[in-house]
Structure formats: C-alpha cells, structure tokens
Write a protein that holds these residues in place. Structure first.
Motif, PDB file in Angstrom:
ATOM      1  N   UNK A  10       0.839  -1.193   0.000  1.00  0.00           N
ATOM      2  CA  UNK A  10       0.000   0.000   0.000  1.00  0.00           C
ATOM      3  C   UNK A  10       0.878   1.249   0.000  1.00  0.00           C
ATOM      4  N   UNK A  11       0.313   2.329  -0.522  1.00  0.00           N
ATOM      5  CA  UNK A  11       1.032   3.600  -0.609  1.00  0.00           C
ATOM      6  C   UNK A  11       0.096   4.721  -0.184  1.00  0.00           C
ATOM      7  N   UNK A  12       0.677   5.788   0.328  1.00  0.00           N
ATOM      8  CA  UNK A  12      -0.101   6.961   0.710  1.00  0.00           C
ATOM      9  C   UNK A  12       0.336   8.143  -0.145  1.00  0.00           C
ATOM     10  N   UNK A  13      -0.647   8.863  -0.675  1.00  0.00           N
ATOM     11  CA  UNK A  13      -0.381  10.013  -1.536  1.00  0.00           C
ATOM     12  C   UNK A  13      -1.114  11.245  -1.023  1.00  0.00           C
ATOM     13  N   UNK A  14      -0.572  12.406  -1.363  1.00  0.00           N
ATOM     14  CA  UNK A  14      -1.275  13.671  -1.219  1.00  0.00           C
ATOM     15  C   UNK A  14      -1.347  14.292  -2.606  1.00  0.00           C
ATOM     16  N   UNK A  15      -2.535  14.724  -2.997  1.00  0.00           N
ATOM     17  CA  UNK A  15      -2.717  15.266  -4.337  1.00  0.00           C
ATOM     18  C   UNK A  15      -3.579  16.516  -4.280  1.00  0.00           C
ATOM     19  N   UNK A  16      -3.306  17.446  -5.192  1.00  0.00           N
ATOM     20  CA  UNK A  16      -4.135  18.636  -5.358  1.00  0.00           C
ATOM     21  C   UNK A  16      -4.943  18.466  -6.637  1.00  0.00           C
ATOM     22  N   UNK A  17      -6.256  18.600  -6.522  1.00  0.00           N
ATOM     23  CA  UNK A  17      -7.168  18.475  -7.659  1.00  0.00           C
ATOM     24  C   UNK A  17      -7.764  19.843  -7.957  1.00  0.00           C
ATOM     25  N   UNK A  18      -7.671  20.269  -9.216  1.00  0.00           N
ATOM     26  CA  UNK A  18      -8.224  21.550  -9.654  1.00  0.00           C
ATOM     27  C   UNK A  18      -9.434  21.271 -10.536  1.00  0.00           C
TER      28      UNK A  18
ATOM     29  N   UNK B 206     -22.291  21.378 -19.089  1.00  0.00           N
ATOM     30  CA  UNK B 206     -20.889  21.754 -19.177  1.00  0.00           C
ATOM     31  C   UNK B 206     -20.714  22.906 -20.148  1.00  0.00           C
ATOM     32  N   UNK B 207     -19.943  23.874 -19.750  1.00  0.00           N
ATOM     33  CA  UNK B 207     -19.709  25.044 -20.578  1.00  0.00           C
ATOM     34  C   UNK B 207     -18.347  25.601 -20.256  1.00  0.00           C
ATOM     35  N   UNK B 208     -17.825  26.422 -21.135  1.00  0.00           N
ATOM     36  CA  UNK B 208     -16.507  26.991 -20.912  1.00  0.00           C
ATOM     37  C   UNK B 208     -16.581  28.339 -20.213  1.00  0.00           C
ATOM     38  N   UNK B 209     -17.761  28.855 -19.994  1.00  0.00           N
ATOM     39  CA  UNK B 209     -17.881  30.141 -19.316  1.00  0.00           C
ATOM     40  C   UNK B 209     -18.268  29.918 -17.868  1.00  0.00           C
ATOM     41  N   UNK B 210     -17.573  30.561 -16.958  1.00  0.00           N
ATOM     42  CA  UNK B 210     -17.832  30.433 -15.533  1.00  0.00           C
ATOM     43  C   UNK B 210     -17.775  31.812 -14.898  1.00  0.00           C
ATOM     44  N   UNK B 211     -18.538  31.991 -13.832  1.00  0.00           N
ATOM     45  CA  UNK B 211     -18.620  33.307 -13.229  1.00  0.00           C
ATOM     46  C   UNK B 211     -17.398  33.636 -12.391  1.00  0.00           C
ATOM     47  N   UNK B 212     -16.648  32.627 -11.933  1.00  0.00           N
ATOM     48  CA  UNK B 212     -15.461  32.875 -11.126  1.00  0.00           C
ATOM     49  C   UNK B 212     -14.220  32.896 -12.003  1.00  0.00           C
ATOM     50  N   UNK B 213     -13.282  33.810 -11.757  1.00  0.00           N
ATOM     51  CA  UNK B 213     -12.083  33.899 -12.590  1.00  0.00           C
ATOM     52  C   UNK B 213     -11.104  32.762 -12.350  1.00  0.00           C
ATOM     53  N   UNK B 214     -11.165  32.134 -11.193  1.00  0.00           N
ATOM     54  CA  UNK B 214     -10.265  31.034 -10.877  1.00  0.00           C
ATOM     55  C   UNK B 214     -11.069  29.896 -10.264  1.00  0.00           C
ATOM     56  N   UNK B 215     -10.760  28.647 -10.604  1.00  0.00           N
ATOM     57  CA  UNK B 215     -11.539  27.523 -10.082  1.00  0.00           C
ATOM     58  C   UNK B 215     -11.162  27.178  -8.650  1.00  0.00           C
ATOM     59  N   UNK B 216     -12.035  26.468  -7.943  1.00  0.00           N
ATOM     60  CA  UNK B 216     -11.668  25.954  -6.623  1.00  0.00           C
ATOM     61  C   UNK B 216     -10.742  24.753  -6.783  1.00  0.00           C
ATOM     62  N   UNK B 217     -10.074  24.395  -5.709  1.00  0.00           N
ATOM     63  CA  UNK B 217      -9.180  23.238  -5.715  1.00  0.00           C
ATOM     64  C   UNK B 217      -9.230  22.590  -4.340  1.00  0.00           C
ATOM     65  N   UNK B 218      -8.787  21.348  -4.278  1.00  0.00           N
ATOM     66  CA  UNK B 218      -8.800  20.629  -3.008  1.00  0.00           C
ATOM     67  C   UNK B 218      -7.544  19.774  -2.898  1.00  0.00           C
ATOM     68  N   UNK B 219      -7.001  19.703  -1.693  1.00  0.00           N
ATOM     69  CA  UNK B 219      -5.860  18.827  -1.418  1.00  0.00           C
ATOM     70  C   UNK B 219      -6.376  17.646  -0.624  1.00  0.00           C
ATOM     71  N   UNK B 220      -6.120  16.448  -1.126  1.00  0.00           N
ATOM     72  CA  UNK B 220      -6.629  15.248  -0.479  1.00  0.00           C
ATOM     73  C   UNK B 220      -5.486  14.282  -0.184  1.00  0.00           C
ATOM     74  N   UNK B 221      -5.698  13.432   0.805  1.00  0.00           N
ATOM     75  CA  UNK B 221      -4.752  12.364   1.112  1.00  0.00           C
ATOM     76  C   UNK B 221      -5.459  11.037   0.949  1.00  0.00           C
ATOM     77  N   UNK B 222      -4.736  10.032   0.503  1.00  0.00           N
ATOM     78  CA  UNK B 222      -5.337   8.720   0.285  1.00  0.00           C
ATOM     79  C   UNK B 222      -4.308   7.629   0.530  1.00  0.00           C
ATOM     80  N   UNK B 223      -4.765   6.521   1.073  1.00  0.00           N
ATOM     81  CA  UNK B 223      -3.951   5.316   1.196  1.00  0.00           C
ATOM     82  C   UNK B 223      -4.594   4.273   0.308  1.00  0.00           C
ATOM     83  N   UNK B 224      -3.822   3.756  -0.652  1.00  0.00           N
ATOM     84  CA  UNK B 224      -4.409   2.947  -1.714  1.00  0.00           C
ATOM     85  C   UNK B 224      -3.600   1.677  -1.950  1.00  0.00           C
ATOM     86  N   UNK B 225      -4.230   0.740  -2.629  1.00  0.00           N
ATOM     87  CA  UNK B 225      -3.583  -0.523  -2.962  1.00  0.00           C
ATOM     88  C   UNK B 225      -2.753  -0.383  -4.226  1.00  0.00           C
TER      89      UNK B 225
END
Length: 404
Positions: free
Chosen positions: A104-112, A308-327
């Motif tokens: 098993x391995x543990x990762x930290x990743x940022x998703x945009x 789905x569309x290419x126009x969004x009201x916010x100039x920058x998207x949200x993002x999240x940092x997650x941790x996971x332990x996986x096989x």
C-alpha cells in the motif's frame, strides 16, 4: 568511513519535481560509484568477476574489462510531476524491490476543477472545460464517499499505446477512433480525506495554458462521452462477474516518462534506459470493431443540472488537497478525473506527492534528501550508511521472527 564492510540493502530517496525516477538512479550511481562508502562493494564485485572469468575463459577478458557500477534499482516509478518517496535498492537490496510493488502507498494530491486534459494532469493539453461555480467543499466531501473501500477503477482513457503498429495519437490527428478495450480493475482505498480546501482566488494552482488541437478535441470528446456514460465508481463486491469493458482509444500522446506515477513498475537495475515510462496495462486488447459513440448524458453526484460550458462566473476555479492510502495499481490521476465527473464538472491533478510506501515515509530520519547528494559524501555518506545498517537489522529481526 566504511572500512571493509560491504553495504547493501534498501533505502528511500526524496524525489523532487521535474526529475524522473531514472534520473534519480543515475544521480545515485554518479555519487556512489566513486565513493569511499561503496569502494568495498566495487572491489568485492571485481573479485567475484575475476573468479567467475577464470572459470569461463571464453569471456574472461571481456568480463574483467567491463566497467563496474554499483548495482542500483528502484521499486515503483514516480512521474516527473510527482515528488516524494522513491524506494531504491543497492546491491543485493535490488532483489527485495519487487516486495514494494504490491504494498500500500499513501499520496497527497491537489485536484483543480473546471478543466481536464489528455493526461488527466496539468502537464497535458486541455481537451474539455466544465462549470465549477457549484463545486463546494461539502459537495466534494459527499462525492469522496463513493471512492472509499474496494472499488472498480478505469485506467485513464488516454495513453501512448499502439494499435496495429500505429500510435493512438496519430489516429486522433486523422480524426479516427482506433478501437481498444480498457478494463476496469479492482483497487482498494483504505483512507481518503480532505486536507485543505482552496476557494477560488486563494491559491496558485492553475490549468495548463495549452489547448489540444480541434481534431484531437473532437476525438477526445467522443471518448469522454463514453466515459460519461459509465458509473463513476462501482463497488468491487457489487461488480458483475463478467468483465466491464470500455472501447476507447487515445487522442494524444503523453510524454513517455509521465504516464503513471501510481502504476506498478518492474524492478529497475543499473542499466537504466532513457525511457522511464510505465508499461501499458497488461489486459489491453485490440478490437477489430470500430468504436461507436456513446450517449453524452453524464450522471452527477451533486444536484446541479448545469450543463458543461466553458464560461464560468469565477475567474479562478476551486481546488482541493486530499490524502489517500491505496492498494497497488491505483491511478491517482483517474481519481481526480472521476471526482470532477461525480461533481458534474471537470477536474485534473495539479500536484502529487507519495508520502509513504510500505514503512518508508518523508520523515527526515527515514529518507535521503536528493539535494544531499550534491553536498558531498561527507553529508550523504553517514545517512546512507545508517539507512543500510538499519535495513540489515530489520532483515535480521524479520528472519528471527519468522523462525520463531
């Protein structure tokens, strides 16, 4: 410093970003080979070759004159994009590297959120955009629940595979859909949590600037439409006995050295080639049937019905940092893609760090910093010696425990 003791075993190196796993092995070799710490290993290997050559007169001259390198390998490739724990073996330690491929391995990743690329990460080219104003931390928390436990995961639908001797991105440039089957496979996620939430305008994580050419986008959209029609995550226990198959192909070529940081690799040796790429999934099959377009409706885990569309009201998207332990065999970039899909948006992996592999972590007393190599043997030598001595003690403890 080392006397005549021969140092061998397994240790971890902290791989930095923009460096391939093969680069790390070459770097270790360039410092280990001329070092005092590994001089006894080199001399022992030279003596062994001389004894072997005396019994094989036909090859004696060639074997004696062959340049001797310290035997070094790694147990599980990391992308140039990724940082973190890279397990390496020295001498006889290379024989234990296969033990680290299935752990098993543990990762930290940022998703945009808001865009996806042909590689599912920020080093690729944008092939689709999606709405993201509705994406919230609460929505992400809820969506993550379906990815915990034993699930069936589809590998990325874009790859650098060949069909009938032709690279898939070449088909894409011609506007064709080469048929190929990609099967979902069972993986296990024992832990999956949010570490940090980034509201729009509060972070520096961005989409890549390069857009895929229109002909590649056209093929990519057809492939993604097929992916949209599939469930986001299926429990491995609930999965039907018959194999789930997705007929798909690649729209673009990925850099050979950045296909999958989370994909298992065969043990490397000192004979490192310039290509540090991950091999294609073993169960790839080429079909003679032309892939057909699938329905474009996309199930969403949230209550939004916003298309789905290419126009969004916010100039920058949200993002999240997650941790996971996986096989073994888990694709972090696929999780990023599937998370965006579950939220009725798009997403890509912006950052990745492997924080643990088996018992090796990023703690300073458990890993060799890559930058220490350039500081000289007086800096890295005692650390490497200590790591290999500790590995030898661990092997002895495990042997005693196994015999009791």
């Amino acid at each position: 410093m080392s006397g005549e003791k021969i140092y061998e075993g397994v240790l971890a190196v902290h791989k930095p970003q923009s460096v391939t796993s093969a680069d790390v092995i070459r770097k270790l070799q360039s410092h280990f080979k001329p070092s005092e710490l590994f001089r006894p290993w080199i001399e022992h290997e030279r003596a062994e070759r001389a004894r072997s050559s005396s019994r094989e007169a036909k090859f004696s001259r060639k074997r004696r004159n062959k340049n001797i390198d310290v035997k070094i390998g790694h147990g599980g490739t990391l992308d140039p994009l990724a940082t973190g724990v890279l397990v390496t073996g020295v001498g006889k330690g290379t024989k234990q590297l296969n033990d680290f491929l299935g752990c098993t391995k543990t990762y930290e990743a940022v998703v945009v959120f808001g865009a996806e690329t042909d590689s599912y990460d920020r080093v690729g080219k944008i092939v689709r955009r999606g709405p993201y104003a509705h994406v919230t931390r609460e929505g992400v928390e809820k969506a993550l629940a379906q990815f915990r436990g034993k699930i069936m995961q589809h590998p990325p639908i874009f790859s650098a595979l060949k069909v009938k001797g032709k690279k898939l991105y070449e088909y894409a440039r011609e506007g064709q859909l080469p048929p190929i089957e990609i099967q979902a496979r069972p993986v296990e996620v024992s832990n999956l949590e949010i570490l940090e939430w980034y509201e729009p305008g509060t972070h520096e994580h961005k989409w890549p600037e390069e857009e895929a050419p229109e002909e590649e986008k056209s093929v990519a959209e057809k492939l993604l439409a097929k992916d949209d029609a599939l469930p986001v995550a299926v429990s491995a226990e609930e999965n039907q006995p018959e194999k789930q198959v997705l007929e798909t192909s690649s729209a673009t070529k990925r850099p050979a050295e950045s296909q999958e940081e989370e994909k298992e690799q065969p043990t490397a040796t000192t004979e490192v080639t310039p290509d540090d790429s991950a091999p294609a999934p073993k169960k790839q099959k080429v079909s003679d049937d032309t892939a057909q377009d699938a329905p474009t409706e996309q199930p969403a885990a949230t209550e939004t019905s916003e298309p789905k569309t290419e126009s969004n009201e916010n100039p920058q998207p949200p993002a999240v940092k997650i941790t996971m332990t996986v096989s073994s065999g888990f694709y972090v970039r696929s999780l990023a893609h599937d998370l965006g899909k579950a939220l009725g948006s798009c997403a890509l992996m912006s950052e990745l760090s492997r924080t643990r592999q088996a018992d090796f972590t990023l703690d300073s007393d458990k890993i060799l910093e890559y930058k220490d190599l350039d500081a000289g043997e007086e800096v890295w030598g005692p650390k490497v010696q200590g790591f290999l001595e500790e590995w030898e003690k661990k092997r002895e403890r495990d042997a005693r425990a196994g015999s009791s």
